[in-house]
Design an enzyme around this catalytic site. Structure first.
Site, PDB file in Angstrom:
ATOM      1  N   ALA A  98     -27.326  95.969  77.223  1.00  8.17           N
ATOM      2  CA  ALA A  98     -27.876  95.764  78.628  1.00  8.17           C
ATOM      3  C   ALA A  98     -27.443  94.465  79.054  1.00  8.17           C
ATOM      4  O   ALA A  98     -26.816  93.646  78.378  1.00  8.17           O
ATOM      5  CB  ALA A  98     -29.268  95.881  78.419  1.00  8.17           C
ATOM      6  N   HIS A  99     -27.575  94.060  80.281  1.00  8.50           N
ATOM      7  CA  HIS A  99     -27.303  92.862  81.049  1.00  8.50           C
ATOM      8  C   HIS A  99     -27.762  91.599  80.257  1.00  8.50           C
ATOM      9  O   HIS A  99     -29.013  91.755  79.706  1.00  8.50           O
ATOM     10  CB  HIS A  99     -27.818  92.821  82.497  1.00  8.50           C
ATOM     11  CG  HIS A  99     -29.063  93.201  82.843  1.00  8.50           C
ATOM     12  ND1 HIS A  99     -29.781  93.155  84.052  1.00  8.50           N
ATOM     13  CD2 HIS A  99     -30.383  93.767  81.979  1.00  8.50           C
ATOM     14  CE1 HIS A  99     -31.016  93.260  84.054  1.00  8.50           C
ATOM     15  NE2 HIS A  99     -31.129  93.821  82.671  1.00  8.50           N
ATOM     16  N   ASN A 100     -27.294  90.486  80.354  1.00  4.57           N
ATOM     17  CA  ASN A 100     -27.727  89.172  79.713  1.00  4.57           C
ATOM     18  C   ASN A 100     -27.796  89.079  78.156  1.00  4.57           C
ATOM     19  O   ASN A 100     -28.473  88.453  77.878  1.00  4.57           O
ATOM     20  CB  ASN A 100     -28.706  88.719  80.400  1.00  4.57           C
ATOM     21  CG  ASN A 100     -28.374  88.577  82.027  1.00  4.57           C
ATOM     22  OD1 ASN A 100     -28.361  89.317  82.873  1.00  4.57           O
ATOM     23  ND2 ASN A 100     -28.086  87.026  82.233  1.00  4.57           N
ATOM     24  N   SER A 139     -31.311  91.089  78.117  1.00  4.13           N
ATOM     25  CA  SER A 139     -31.682  89.566  77.435  1.00  4.13           C
ATOM     26  C   SER A 139     -32.118  89.514  76.232  1.00  4.13           C
ATOM     27  O   SER A 139     -32.391  88.314  75.795  1.00  4.13           O
ATOM     28  CB  SER A 139     -32.896  89.023  78.428  1.00  4.13           C
ATOM     29  OG  SER A 139     -32.475  88.913  79.648  1.00  4.13           O
TER      30      SER A 139
END
Lengths: 348, 348, 348
Positions: free
Chosen positions: A240-242, A260
């Site tokens: 997923a993002h980050n 994250s």
């Protein structure tokens, strides 16, 4: 491609025992090899197969003493296993030795294309893309605006890379992998609908990363989703993002890492593991397949299992008792009965 | 793209404090921003970063009182957070502002193409397709016969939509998502083989749906698999034939929903959740990641966890005791010993 | 496509009751059908719908006795269910009746293309490929060097088949499936990095196999990953290198099978199941969704559930007790208190 025993012995610095002109055109395991195949014997445990194999050529160690006559032509080398590995790699290099620009493909005039690259038919290379020397973009692959790809990297057919992502040297991305799609970010509104949060970051894949087929790696909301040097992701992994994944970490198939999360270096995540967002996993951690990591792990080099995950041996012990739960419940009932009677007795 | 503080202040109806001509060309978090970056400070908790940031411009609230001198040029606005969101969205709009028909692409003569669309190279638009105004079909995307796509929708590179499916307005479908593949329906024969059951229905994605990369949504056997308005599906979600997902429901990555299940509106399914077929999940339900929903949920707005799923707090309590199971087993053994002795005593 | 009741009755060897010229252009469930739709009634349970349906034509059994007047035109046949199945299949055949070579596509001069095939635009057929009669390669599909595809097989849009793989007759592969990507094989080095192990085997899909969308099947390290006749794989299934799946086995969505596992024939694996590497699962085994198979199963035709999986009924019993664990713990505490008192008493 066809080679004789003589040619292979020359390549491996070995000596031929048998017909130097016998030809082979494939590699195979000694127990499965047929005529025309080249195999090897490294582990003495499998020596029996040497006397029954149909392989045309078998690579063996210099010091092997034959217990029976052998049909196959032998090539004797210092180390049969590593000699065979060399051949495997050469074989694969030849198989994947594509180069040139196939037509029709789409290369934007502003893209910078290095030396000795392969761009397959129906591949799309957008504005501002930089493609390094010796890199390969297979057919039907899509590289969006301003993506940078280093040297000696291979993007197999059907890979999609969204704009602004950065891919290092010696990276391999398998078919169907998606790099840089939007992170899953939405803000709830009072009326129950969700507003999309623009995802303007990117994905960075450092050198020597390998990404399996149909794996997805989302771009960061801002900043970068980072996959560090030497990381190996299996098929159908979701990042997923980050997220940041540390050097030389290995992630098995169908594992999902939420937004994250920070995975340390040299971590091993088994298949179908889930990692929740905004936590970190310490260096050297090993997580069993199907586990769920719900909180930060700070101790290094420990094994974890279960969903929610606990130390591996604790999980093992609990799992054993779970199988005995119906019996345990009966033992409790039994105790309750006995005690009820004992109390009656003691009251009297 | 490069903008000055003056230009941005004008856009946001703000006032410049510092160099009105300082240029920026990217957006970044205040703690990560370098020269040429624009950032924002909304949360007073992060005020410290304002005095050390290398950002060229920082958007701040009108009422911010500086505690120290600041290197960056400031733009003061009513609400720094929402001003920055406006910029994020504008930035993304510019990034994704593709239009026109790239060649070579395949557009069947019978397809109806709206105004101001983007059709990328190697995109395929089959017979009878209707593509609404301002919609974008990225390169290597496939739209089969008679598919209808509304206005302002975006299908990123490599999306595949099978025949007869219907896609609304403002829909976003990320790379590699497959819409309308056959449902998994087979009838067993007496000889152990399976006969395929033809899947002649379709998939309907209503307005404002977002579908993540490599997600798969199967067509109905008959009728429609329906994804209602405002639903957000993350990456690698699997939606089987004849499923219906209610408005504004959110499904995290790698979750699978089996055939004919009905998910209510405003439901939240965590990642890697499994939902069995032919059940329904009530409005407002929230399901923890890795849970398995094995039966219909009729109570609205409850939290669920575990596989099989039970009410969230029950699962929490059971999970805690599971960790103590080996100890509990010992306590039972201990009790059995004591009682055996007590009985001996009481017999005497 | 539009047909009259007369035409359909002729096709099904049935008799018309009502308007022989009423036209239909779609198939639908009796409870959902509108004007212009053809439906069927087989199960007496649904007879009520016959009297209220808006379908233009309903296929019914010869022996049906009407309880009320019917608006729709009826077609009476021996067996309404199987007659409708015949129509379903014909409908689908027409829908998928693509043929010819669309331009632009890429067919290497050394490829051998059979009679009556479909090759869609932007499809890529590499050197040495053999494509059998009546097979279909949809747009944007990639077939690498020396792949062999049999007769009557369909590869939907976006399928990617790596070099040297072999696909039988009557195989269906849905969009986004990846056949023959590298197995996940790496050898750890002393410095913590991993060296790739070349994956030179292939994948064999035997006759009548169906592969779901975005499923991934890795090539063998050496030898073949083999999917036997009649196997049905759902969407997003992961099959690792050197796996073998026996005839007529069915695997539901998002299940992952690790390297060198051998799945017997006529096995059913539910969704999101995980199977570890180098084990075997006996013929006829049935595994519940989300289970984890961690060891070889030698008994045939048994049901399994849980992670780690145990016999299905054992798992059911344990799961029930898990829900009562907090209560059981209290009962143990209670017993301990009582016994402490009893002991005090018995000491006095």
């Amino acid at each position: 491609m066809q080679f004789t025993a003589q040619e292979i012995a020359f390549l491996l610095n070995g000596t031929v025992e048998g017909d130097p002109l016998v030809p082979v055109n494939q590699l195979a395991k000694i127990e499965e090899a047929g005529a025309g195949a080249l195999s090897f014997l490294a582990n003495p445990k499998y020596e029996q197969y040497l006397y029954s194999t149909n392989a045309s050529i078998v690579i063996v160690n210099n010091d092997l003493v034959l217990a029976e006559p052998v049909k196959a032509t032998l090539i004797r080398v210092e180390n049969a296993y590593s000699a065979f590995s060399v051949l495997l790699e050469k074989y694969n290099t030849i198989k994947l030795n594509k180069s040139g620009i196939e037509q029709p493909c789409f290369i934007h005039p502003s893209a910078q294309i290095g030396q000795n690259v392969y761009v397959g038919a129906f591949a799309y290379i957008g504005p501002g893309v930089k493609l390094g020397d010796n890199s390969k973009v297979y057919p039907n692959t899509y590289i969006a605006d301003n993506v940078i790809i280093g040297k000696n990297s291979t993007l197999f057919s059907g890979v999609k890379v969204y704009f602004d992502c950065v891919i290092g040297d010696n990276v391999i991305i398998h078919s169907g992998a998606i790099i840089g799609s939007d992170g899953f970010g939405f803000a709830p509104s009072a009326d129950g609908t969700y507003q999309k949060i623009s995802q303007i970051g990117n994905v960075i894949l450092e050198d020597n990363v390998e990404v399996g087929s149909n794996t997805t790696i989302d771009r960061a909301t801002m900043g970068s989703t980072i996959i560090r040097k030497g990381v190996k992701l299996d098929n159908q992994v979701q990042v997923a993002h980050n997220v940041e994944i540390g050097e030389n970490t290995v992630v098995a198939a169908q594992t999902g890492i939420s937004g994250s999360a920070k995975i340390g270096e040299s971590v091993i995540l088994g298949g179908q593991v889930g990692v929740v967002g905004h936590i970190s996993i310490a260096k050297g951690s090993q997580v069993q397949g199907q586990s769920g990591i719900g909180r930060t792990i700070t101790e290094e080099n420990k094994k974890w299992a279960g969903s929610p995950a606990v130390p591996y041996s604790n999980n093992m012990r609990s799992q054993v008792v779970i199988q005995r739960l119906p019996e345990l419940e009966k033992r409790i009932e039994e105790l309750e009965k006995i005690i009820a009677e004992l109390r009656k007795d003691s009251v009297h």
